[in-house]
Design an enzyme around this catalytic site. Sequence first.
Site, short mmCIF file in Angstrom:
data_model
loop_
_atom_site.label_atom_id
_atom_site.label_comp_id
_atom_site.label_asym_id
_atom_site.label_seq_id
_atom_site.Cartn_x
_atom_site.Cartn_y
_atom_site.Cartn_z
N ASP A 61 0.65 -1.65 -0.04
CA ASP A 61 -0.14 -0.61 0.31
C ASP A 61 0.73 1.28 0.19
OD1 ASP A 61 -2.23 1.99 0.64
OD2 ASP A 61 -1.97 1.44 2.59
N THR A 94 -3.22 5.34 -3.56
CA THR A 94 -2.15 6.46 -2.38
C THR A 94 -1.03 6.02 -3.86
OG1 THR A 94 -2.34 3.89 -1.82
CG2 THR A 94 -2.92 5.54 -0.56
N THR A 95 -0.74 4.52 -4.59
CA THR A 95 0.77 4.59 -5.37
C THR A 95 0.37 5.34 -6.26
OG1 THR A 95 0.92 2.06 -4.46
CG2 THR A 95 1.87 2.70 -6.10
N ASP A 391 -8.46 -1.60 2.26
CA ASP A 391 -8.49 -0.21 1.53
C ASP A 391 -10.18 -1.08 0.43
OD1 ASP A 391 -6.91 0.94 1.30
OD2 ASP A 391 -5.59 0.04 -0.39
#
Length: 546
Positions: A61, A94-95, A391
């Site tokens: 994550d 998020t990445t 998530d």
Amino acid sequence: MMPTPVIVLKEGTDTSQGVPQLVSNINACQVIAEAVRTTLGPRGMDKLIVDNRGKATISNDGATILNLLDVVHPAAKTLVEIARAQDAEVGDGTTSVTLLAAEFLKQLKSYVEEGLHAQTIIRAFRTATQLAVKKIKDIAVTIKKDDREEQRKLLEKCAATALNSKLIAGQKEFFSNMVVDAVMMLDELLPLKMIGMKKVQGGALEDSQLVAGVAFKKTISYAGFEMQPKRYENPKIALLNIELELKAEKDNAEVRVNNIQDYQAIVDAEWTILYDKLEKIFKSGAKVVLSKLPIGDVATQYFADRDLFCAGRVQEEDLKRTMMACGGSIQTSVGSLTDDVLGQCELFEEVQVGGERYNFFKGCPKAKTCTIILRGGAEQFMEETERSLHDAIMIVRRTIKNDSIVAGGGSIEMELSKYLRDYSRTIPGKQQLLIGAYAKALEVIPRQLCDNAGFDATNILNKLRAKHAQGGMWYGVDVNNEDIADNFKACVWEPAIVRIHALTAASEAACLILSVDETIKNPRSTTDGPPGPAGRGRGRPHGHPH
């Protein structure tokens, strides 16, 4: 005569300004992106991060990784912040946010070096972002809420897409089902706190279960516990914040005793007080007694004799979830245990899960709450599973609230890229170049998906560009067959809000970093060492001889 140099800042202050400063900030952001670059997508790798206490975390994550890295560079911290914001706001992507922001800066680096003014770039980027967001809203597909079955299928697909890039992708059918069930149990506001996660080591991942109600680990028990019943139908539940132990009274007062009779009277008084408390609890009709503070052995046996179940030292959040689920309220005295402050549920039982015993409250009337019990081999693995499910839960909540979706797998980025490229050809001047650069930067997502899966990125991107130019707008990378595919048909879906938020956050961060043209660092004062923890032998040596 030499002019005297004016010293405004303390000596040793590090100032750097102008273009080299900007370029070095951009480079710093590239380094951050390198750290999470390979975790993107279903074929992404994981990172093992060991912190200064030696605790190992394995994660995929982006936000978790960036949080654990101690980033010192001031400009690179912005990227960490946007990843954190994306995690808090949307939960997934998020990445992608970090990658996009870094890629925007990378594409602009050459323009900055050529001396193009930062404000021109920022203006172009703001325009491009507005256009992109508008385009996403135009092409996003809205789903019908009326049809429960349809909506459920859709939510499962969104959850499965979110779990695709995680460690547990193999069991995504099982988990996406579980996540959707969990979220569906909640009420309108979908509060995250109402989904509890408990990790039990041992067993296989498939042994994980979803409990409709509250579950928590059996607390430390005292003698007499074995005699208590472990199962009740429709019990009343007393939630307390009281210590039911003998030692409680004599700590609070000082008593001078002359003879044994006096002492005996004090001891008796203590017992009377305790028994008085216990009797009040018993009379209230409660069958299950939970307390945040310890319940001693006298109390445990007293309850066992009268067929009550008790648990002391229950964690606060578990107690609160029980309160929300079963009604009632947490009491700090036993004086007013009336029916309206007691909770209720249909079934209470204690069950063995793995090596632990768990207390289950099922069929709770009040709130919609549920608990997911995760099983798995290694601790790190279960922690990662917990993060992945978090998530997925966030994604499902978002999809229920905003009911428009887009296709994932790099397809939406390619479509926006094509749209902005076409747009940039219609305008003259520098803006054309800059919006073109923005469009090129968007391709980083599909490109990285290919790289992580070991495909030939250039080849696949060319195919994608051709396909999008012909109007196949949902075409993206097909990771399973090393080709391109219509990801909308392949059910790789995600909420449009994820993408919108990612784009706005990334371009804001890029603009922020571009608008900085000078960094002034104050020198660390060298005279004082770091202040040690006070008191423990770090103080100055005293005058007296040791």
